[in-house]
Structures are given as structure tokens and as C-alpha cells.
Design an enzyme around this catalytic site. Structure first.
Site: not given
Ligand code: ADP
Ligand code: MG
Ligand code: MG
Length: 902
Positions: A29, A98, A107, A109, A343, A459, A767, A786, A788, A790-791, A854, A874
Site C-alpha cells: 500500500k 493503515r 482481514g 488489520m 495495486r 485433513h 527410484e 527416468s 521415479g 513417487n518411490d 515420471c 523431459y
Molecule cells: P484495506 O487494506 O482493508 O483496504 P485501507 O487502509 O485501504 O484498508 O482503508 C479502508 C478504507 O478506508 C478504504 O476504503 C480507504 O479508501 C479508506 N481510507 C483510508 N484512508 C483514508 C483517508 N486518509 N481518507 C479517506 N478515506 C480513507
Molecule cells: Mg516405482
Molecule cells: Mg484498501
């Protein structure tokens, strides 16, 4: 003082100081915010605290020396630039904090917005916004909520309940109906929740808010879910995360403001166009949180044409600059567009190929780069049949796509029931909370496996991938009740016998039977779609990139095929020969009778009679295969498994004998078979009488096979074809074994071939670890090796594949003892080392020795790269993996010469 500063470590970078190549240091970022800043795009000013600061904090438990002062200095310069001070009661500067690691980790942070607001600056913010009290209090309540949740671990639902209460009190569903007073009340409620859970008041000091938020981002790197995610995605654990501090811009100032996301192409199909969502009068997270309905990005044109045109212009510039699909987050504050993130965007497998092809057409990248940007795993995905989802089907749950494919069937909850129904010819989906080794037989019987718990290394996931079976794991919306034989999802109950459909690629679960359609990519490989004349962008892109891979690669690709039909199909898929033709099946079916006679023979004459009867049958099999592979090499492996595998199981024979005796029937033959099975019983058949050992013990067995191969080759050649057989001796551990077999084989070959011009090579599998370690000696007697693998993996690690995958691999993966099953991807350090030693020493002893592999590793992308590096000639893999191996063999050339990235 000044002297000290010059040696001080630099932990903080202004956006103007970074660029997109500094992801290690600034995270994805931060590096991309810097890049956009330098491109002159409107990014709110800010700075990035490096991953090194994070690493230092995590090892010592405190901020490294100098960090606080550097943050102070950068904050001051940000304040100067903005003409506002952080949290100033009259005219506050607010910032967002951020996280941002090198690889995006969803997810991990969440971001904290509006840092710098407190009981006093909320008034200043209102004044700043022209007396917009509602906006100011809305921003404040969001700060307490996000700060509470992500920095102080206050349960998020408590805030959501309070918000729901406020809406209910107002008699509305829409948060926009809450006015300034309502929101002021909500702030009070939030503060109480905060104090109840943390034992302290919500911090009023802006700088303390900032420091606590930064520290929380650092610590989030080691949060459990982040650790689990990294292990699954094989992201190194020691990278650390950067922290971005960004001046706030506001999308929640009214109807002329808003926030959105955009893609420069469709990340699902790769099609060109404008894709994205926009939400007016909203802040950051609202778009993804789905609290209000977003509108398609195109509608922004009506709402704010100037910002829309500007955005489209930036999107074009970003694509041109990154030369790839970009995804973008933006905010509009009172008609002014701000870019908040970009990105190189994630995409589906189909989009990856289509986009790479388009970018070549547009002259933005060359074919090497296009080849580099797709991979074998994506190609493999495109070869699975897919659900046809154009109409009514909506998923009821989404788990992890643990093992690809599309499967429909009746729900069962126990392994036993799966086996029962499958035996009646039903397709079943085994549904469990999580599977364990006892479920193995049910997993084998089922068409697909669905679990409500566990990730990619559970599993269920590991075993299903090993079996090539469709699996969705961790669909946690499912409430599975095994004793009651039902599960509930989205308010519906699914009982045993109801039909569900699962998509092991997307992880989606559907009720009912979703129709399946064949893959266009497979149709293309099979030759039924002409890439030049078809209006399908995916097929055209695949064709183009495959053609380039073929022109680039050094490794040849052969196939494992035992029948003419398999050989023909593999040839259409691009196989350049057969690397492994197993001869076992030539002893099955109606030939069992002859094999039994062979095993029971008590005199040499009886044995020779049985072998003589098998000879023409085997010869015909080889004729068919040599014809299909006309002009291409065919490696035939002499019989490998222990002979008792061709006899009925002991229990069955014992019952047969008992029943027949009861009835007074003649049981002489059954008794003889039973005695043979008892005699031949082995404690460790994997390590017993098999492979070359069998050939040396049973007179005439290998000789018959060699004769059949040579006669078939001569017959095909006499008919005007060209057969190139390579006879491969399995399980050799010592050169003497090979020499003995070879001496006899050469005599037979010379006699059969005569002056027909047919040439038959004799080589060996490598093998057994001892063979790898004595490869120099063995090469004296072998015209080719060749591997093998797996073995070699079984014997290198000392575990039997059939037993261990279900028994403990899931645990080993969980503990990180291996990142991936060594049967799936070659263990470079151990088994790979044996391959390297054997390749080097074999070639030293016999320059130009032909080397191949193989075994299923031949079709595994990672392993193909390894075999390229080791210098094999190959790889050989199952017909379906041939295109994958071709693609990866091409990519391997680029990877070893050029740069690679994840
Ligand atoms: P994520 O990695 O989960 O996308 P972000 O850091 O991009 O988290 O931020 C989550 C939301 O907050 C995004 O929609 C982003 O555009 C908004 N945001 C982050 N920084 C600012 C800022 N300085 N002003 C306005 N909106 C922001
Ligand atoms: Mg074998
Ligand atoms: Mg974002």
C-alpha cells in the site's frame, strides 16, 4: 546532534520519497501510494513507517530508538503542508492509520480512520465543514468504533448493536436518517462501551491515539489469524507490516461527496471496460461493508462528470504505468477526487490469460512477460469442467476452494453411508464438520467433500487434493449436525439425500444440482476449437501463450499412458512421447487366468506355456501404443508390482474354499491359489518382491515382455510406421541387477530386430535412494535414467504414500513441517538432492545420458521448475497435466534468466 542524525536508521518515508519497487520496506500500500504521488495523482499527503520499524518493535517489544522523533518530524511537516494541526480544537487535522504488508493479507488489520478527533476537535471539524454537525459527529462515532475494535479489541457487535438501537429509536433502517443529535448520543453510547471493555476512557489526546494505533498495526502482524493466513499462503513470517499515516479526506460530507472502488478491467473475465462501485455520502469501509446499496461506477458520470472523467484518465494512466490490471480506491470530497489506494489487482484464472493476451495486443508487454504472468495452476483450473451458472443459482455459503472441480450429489454425513450409496451408483457429497483419517473410505467413495471447518491444510483439503477430488473446506456458515443427519445454512435445512453442488475452485456451495459444462480450454486442446477462428478471447489467449511457451521451453514433455486411447489423447494435448507406460494392466481382466497359471506353475514347462500365451496379447497392446505415438519415444516399464497383487485377496479365497468344500465341489485350484497367496504374503509389499527383483526371480517373465516390445516395434516399423521403444527396468538399486537383465534383453532384441532398423534402448528408473547414490556406476549399464520420484519420495522419507497422507500429513502441514505434501511438489532439499546427485554423476559417467522424470511430480508446476534447473531432458505426467507442464517448462526458462515475483 546533526552527526547523530546521519547515522540514525531511517524508519519513516514521506510519500514523495518512496516508489512501487520498495514493497519490502514500505509494504504494497505504501509503495503504491508513493508511486501515485510521484506520478502527480491527487493522493492525500502522508508518510509510511517501514516494515523494519515493525520488525524491530516485534523483536524487542518497544519502538526502536529514533522512531518517535521521526514520526514527530514527519507529522509536523504534514501539519505544515495541510495548514492544520493534529486534533487542533479549532481546525483539526485528522489522519487514517493503515496497515500494509508486502503481500496483501485480507482481514489482517482494519484501518483506523479519523484519528485526531476528540470531544473538542469534533466541534472544530464541524466548523471546518461549514457548520456540518452531523458530519462531525458521524466521523467521531466511526473513530471510537474502529479504534475500539482494532486497537483495543472491543467486540465489534456491541457498537453495531448500539447503532441498530439508535436507528430503531428513530424508526429507520438507514444510517443517513440519523441526525447530529442522534449521532452525539451514539458517541456517548460508544464511549460507555469502550470504557466497559477497556477499563479506561476513550483517549482524548490525539498523539496518544496515533501512537496506540501504530502500535496496534505492528502487533497485528502476529495476530493468530494473520499467522494462519501466512502459513496457508506460504508468506514468510518475518516480513513485518508497514504503517501508513494519511491525511483524511471526507466522502461523508454530503451528496456531492462519496467513495468507491474501481478496476481497470473486469477482474472476473478480463474484459475491457469500466468496472467498479460507488457510494455517495459515505466513508471508506461503507462500500465493502454493504450497509447501503452501491451504484455501478458508470453512474458517477451523471452524479459528477468532472470527477468521473478525471478518474477514467487516472485509471488509464495507472494501467499504462503498471502495464497491468489495477484496482483502485478513491474518495470524492465535495467534487474533488482523491486517490487512496492502487495495486495490481487480483483476478481469476481466465482473466489472467485474457488480460495478458490483451496487453500484448496493446503493445504494453511482450510475450515473455505474458507467459510470466500466467501459471500452470491457473491453466489447470481452466481445464476443469465448470458449473453453468447463468441463471437461478445463488450460492448459499462460501468456504475455501480447497481442491478444484465441480461436483453435485446427494448429501451424506458418514463415511459408511457414502460408501453404501456410492455402491448403489449414486453421486454423493460427504459433509462433515472436519474429516479425520476414519473418513478415508467415504472420501474415496464421494464425488466431493464439504466441511464447515478447517483451511487449505486441513485433513479434508490435503487428502482431497491428493485424490484429485473436489473439496470445499471451512464453509463456516454451515451448521453441521451429524447425529441428526442434517445441516442448516442461510435459514434452510438440508437433510441426508438432498442434493447440493460444490465448486472446489471458488469455494461456493449451492443447493440442488447445478448443470456442468465442459471446459472450452480442454475442447481447444482436444482440437475441436480452432483458435484462429473462434471468437473466444480466453481460447485465443491460451493458444497464443501456449505457443510461446512451446517455443521457449527446453524441457520436453511426455505423458504417462498405458493404452492407445490415453496415448492419443495425450498427443492431442501436446505430449512428445510416453515417459511411462505401465505394463501392469496387461495382466488384468481376462488375462488373470493366465497370470494365475503363471504363478501356480510348478514346472518350467508350465510357466513357459503361460508366458507364451501372454506374449501375443502384450505385443498387441504395444502395437497399438507405438502406432499412436508414431515417431515419438515410448518408455515401457517392465512389470513392477508384486505378483500377489494379481491374485484375489486372502479373505475372499478362504471363503471361496470353505463354501466350495461345504458343497462338496472340487477345490483343488482354489486351494492352490490360497496356498500361493499365503506363501507370497509380505509384511511390507512396497519393499518386497517387486520390480527388477521379480524379473530376476521368475524365469522368463521379463524376457517375455522384452520380446513382446521388440516384436511390436518391428511389426509397426514393417507397416511403414516408426516405433522408438525404451525399455525401463524398475526398482534397480545396484548396477549388477541392471546388467543381468540387460544381458538377457539384448540377446532377445538382437534376435527379434534383425535388420529391421528398429532401435531399442535399455535404461532404468532411479527410484531407490541407493540407485541415486550409485548413479555413476549404474550409468555404465543404462542408456537412460527416468526418475521415479513417487518411490524416491517414499523411500527417501521412509513413509508409504498409501498410509501416510490420510494418517498424519494434515498435522505435518499444520505444524509447518512441510509447506506442501512432498508427493505433490518435490522436496527440493532432500529428494531433490538425490535427483541432482544422480543426474550429475550419471552424466559424468556417460555424457549425454538421457534424463527424465515420471511420476506425478512431472506435472506439478514447482517441480517442473526444479527439473528444468537440474537439467533433465523431459518430464512425463498424466495426459491432463501435459499442457500445464508445457506452460511451466516455458516459464521455467524465464524464471531462471529473468526476474520473478509472487
Ligand atoms: P484495506 O487494506 O482493508 O483496504 P485501507 O487502509 O485501504 O484498508 O482503508 C479502508 C478504507 O478506508 C478504504 O476504503 C480507504 O479508501 C479508506 N481510507 C483510508 N484512508 C483514508 C483517508 N486518509 N481518507 C479517506 N478515506 C480513507
Ligand atoms: Mg516405482
Ligand atoms: Mg484498501
Amino acid at each position: 546532534m546533526a552527526a547523530q542524525e546521519t547515522v540514525e536508521h531511517k524508519y519513516v518515508y514521506d510519500f514523495a520519497e518512496g516508489n512501487k519497487d520498495l514493497k519490502d520496506l514500505l509494504g504494497g500500500k505504501g509503495a503504491n501510494l508513493a508511486e501515485m504521488t510521484n506520478l502527480g495523482l491527487p493522493v492525500p499527503p502522508g508518510f509510511t513507517i517501514t516494515t523494519e520499524a515493525c520488525k524491530a518493535y516485534l523483536t524487542t517489544g518497544r519502538e526502536p530508538d529514533g522512531l518517535a522523533a521521526q514520526i514527530e518530524a514527519h507529522l509536523e511537516s504534514l501539519e505544515r503542508e495541510m495548514g492544520r494541526k493534529l486534533g487542533d480544537p479549532q481546525d483539526p487535522l485528522l489522519v487514517s492509520v493503515r496497515s500494509g504488508a508486502k503481500f496483501s493479507m485480507p482481514g489482517m488489520m482494519e484501518t483506523v480512520l479519523n484519528v485526531g478527533l476528540n470531544d473538542r476537535s469534533v466541534v472544530g471539524l464541524s466548523a471546518q465543514a461549514g457548520g456540518n454537525d452531523r458530519f462531525a459527529w458521524d466521523s467521531y462515532r466511526r473513530l471510537i468504533q474502529m479504534f475500539g475494535k482494532t486497537v483495543c479489541e472491543v467486540p465489534g457487535e456491541e457498537f453495531e448493536h448500539a447503532l441498530d438501537d439508535a436507528k430503531r429509536a428513530k424508526g429507520t433502517q438507514n444510517d443517513l436518517d440519523l441526525d447530529a443529535d442522534d449521532l452525539r448520543g451514539l458517541v456517548d453510547a460508544y464511549k460507555k462501551i469502550f470504557a466497559k471493555h477497556t477499563g479506561r476512557e476513550f483517549p482524548q489526546e490525539p498523539r496518544e491515539q496515533l501512537d496506540l494505533a501504530i502500535r496496534a498495526v505492528f502487533e497485528s502482524w502476529n495476530a493468530e489469524r494473520a499467522v494462519v493466513y501466512r502459513r496457508q499462503e506460504r508468506i514468510p513470517a518475518d516480513l513485518g507490516t508497514a504503517v501508513n499515516v494519511v491525511a483524511m479526506v471526507f466522502g461523508n460530507l454530503g451528496a456531492d461527496s462519496g467513495t468507491g472502488v474501481a478496476f481497470t478491467r473486469d477482474p472476473a473475465s478480463g474484459a475491457q471496460g469500466i468496472y467498479g462501485d460507488y457510494l455517495a455520502n459515505a466513508q471508506g469501509e461503507d462500500v465493502v461493508a454493504g450497509i447501503r446499496n452501491t451504484v455501478p461506477l458508470q453512474e458517477l458520470e451523471q452524479l459528477d462528470k468532472k470527477s468521473y472523467d478525471e478518474l477514467l484518465d487516472y485509471m488509464a494512466r495507472l494501467e499504462e504505468h503498471y502495464k497491468d490490471l489495477c484496482d483502485i480506491e478513491f474518495t470524492i470530497e465535495r467534487g474533488k477526487l482523491w486517490m487512496l489506494q492502487t495495486r495490481v489487482g487480483k483476478r481469476t484464472a481466465a482473466a489472467a490469460f485474457v488480460i495478458a493476451g490483451q496487453l500484448v495486443d496493446e503493445g504494453l508487454i511482450d510475450l515473455d512477460e505474458a507467459l510470466h504472468r500466467v501459471n500452470g495452476a491457473q491453466l489447470a483450473q481452466l481445464m476443469f469442467p465448470r458449473f453453468q451458472l447463468d441463471h437461478e443459482f445463488q450460492p448459499v455459503a462460501k468456504g475455501i476452494g480447497a481442491s478444484p472441480g465441480a461436483a453435485s450429489g446427494k448429501v451424506v454425513f458418514t463415511s459408511a453411508r457414502a460408501v453404501e450409496l456410492a455402491a448403489e451408483g449414486e453421486s454423493v457429497i460427504l459433509v462433515r464438520r472436519e474429516t479425520n483419517p476414519d473418513d478415508l473410505s467415504g472420501m474415496i467413495a464421494a464425488k466431493g467433500i464439504l466441511t464447515s471447518r478447517g483451511g487449505k491444510t486441513s485433513h479434508a483439503a490435503v487428502v482431497a487434493r491428493g485424490m484429485g477430488k473436489t473439496c470445499v473446506s471451512g464453509a463456516d456458515e454451515l451448521d453441521v449436525n451429524v447425529p441428526a443427519k442434517k445441516f442448516t445454512v442461510a435459514g434452510q435445512t438440508v437433510n441426508e439425500g438432498d442434493v447440493v453442488s460444490i465448486d472446489g475452485t471458488t469455494g461456493k456451495v449451492y443447493l440442488g444440482e447445478v448443470p456442468v459444462m465442459p471446459s472450452e480450454v480442454v475442447q481447444y486442446f482436444e482440437g475441436s476449437l480452432d483458435p484462429e477462428h473462434i471468437d473466444n478471447p480466453l481460447v485465443r489467449a491460451v493458444h497464443r501463450i501456449m505457443t510461446h511457451a512451446d517455443a521457449t521451453r527446453r524441457l520436453r514433455v511426455r505423458t504417462n499412458a498405458d493404452t492407445g486411447a490415453d496415448a492419443a489423447r495425450a498427443r492431442r494435448f501436446g505430449a512428445e512421447g510416453i515417459g511411462l507406460c505401465r505394463t501392469e494392466h496387461m495382466f488384468l481382466g481376462d488375462r488373470r487366468e493366465l497370470v494365475e497359471r503363471l504363478i501356480l506353475a510348478s514346472t518350467d514347462e508350465e510357466r513357459q506355456t503361460a508366458l507364451a500365451a501372454l506374449l501375443p496379447l502384450q505385443r498387441d497392446d504395444f502395437v497399438e501404443i507405438f502406432r499412436e505415438m508414431d515417431g515419438l519415444p515410448v518408455t515401457v516399464r517392465l512389470i513392477d508390482p508384486p505378483l500377489h497383487e494379481f491374485l484375489p485377496p486372502l479373505e475372499q479365497l478362504a471363503v471361496n474354499v470353505a463354501v466350495a468344500q461345504e458343497r462338496g465341489e472340487d477345490v483343488a485350484k482354489e486351494e492352490a491359489l490360497l496356498a500361493a497367496v499365503r506363501r507370497m504374503h509380505e509384511e511390507n509389499p512396497m519393499l518386497g518382491l517387486r520390480g527388477v527383483r521379480l524379473g530376476l526371480v521368475i524365469p522368463g517373465l521379463f524376457a517375455m515382455q522384452v520380446r513382446a516390445i521388440a516384436e511390436a516395434a518391428v511389426a509397426v516399423t514393417r507397416d511403414g510406421g516408426s516405433a522408438c521403444p525404451e525399455i525401463m527396468v524398475p526398482l534397480v538399486g545396484a548396477v549388477q541387477e541392471l546388467e543381468t537383465v540387460r544381458a538377457e534383453a539384448e540377446k532377445i532384441i538382437a534376435e527379434v530386430v534383425g535388420d529391421s532398423g528398429v532401435e531399442v534402448l535399455i535404461g532404468t528408473m532411479i527410484e531407490v535412494p541407493r540407485a541415486a547414490l550409485t548413479a555413476g556406476q549404474i550409468a555404465e549399464a543404462a542408456q537412460f535414467f527416468s526418475f521415479g520420484t513417487n518411490d524416491l519420495t517414499q523411500m527417501g522419507w521412509g513413509f508409504s504414500r498409501d498410509d501416510v497422507e490420510g494418517a498424519f500429513f494434515w498435522r505435518y502441514l499444520e505444524l509447518g513441517i512441510f509447506g506442501i505434501s512432498p508427493f505433490e511438489s518435490i522436496d527440493r532439499d532432500g529428494v531433490g538432492r538425490l535427483v541432482r546427485i544422480a543426474a550429475d554423476e550419471g552424466r559424468a559417467a556417460r555424457p549425454g545420458l538421457k534424463l527424465g522424470v515420471c511420476g506425478e511430480h512431472g506435472g506439478d508446476p514447482e517441480s517442473v521448475h526444479f527439473f528444468h534447473e537440474v537439467g533433465l531432458d523431459y518430464v512425463s505426467c498424466s495426459p491432463f497435466r501435459v499442457p500445464v507442464a508445457r506452460l511451466e517448462a516455458g516459464r521455467a526458462v524465464l524464471t531462471t534468466t529473468g526476474s520473478d515475483s509472487r
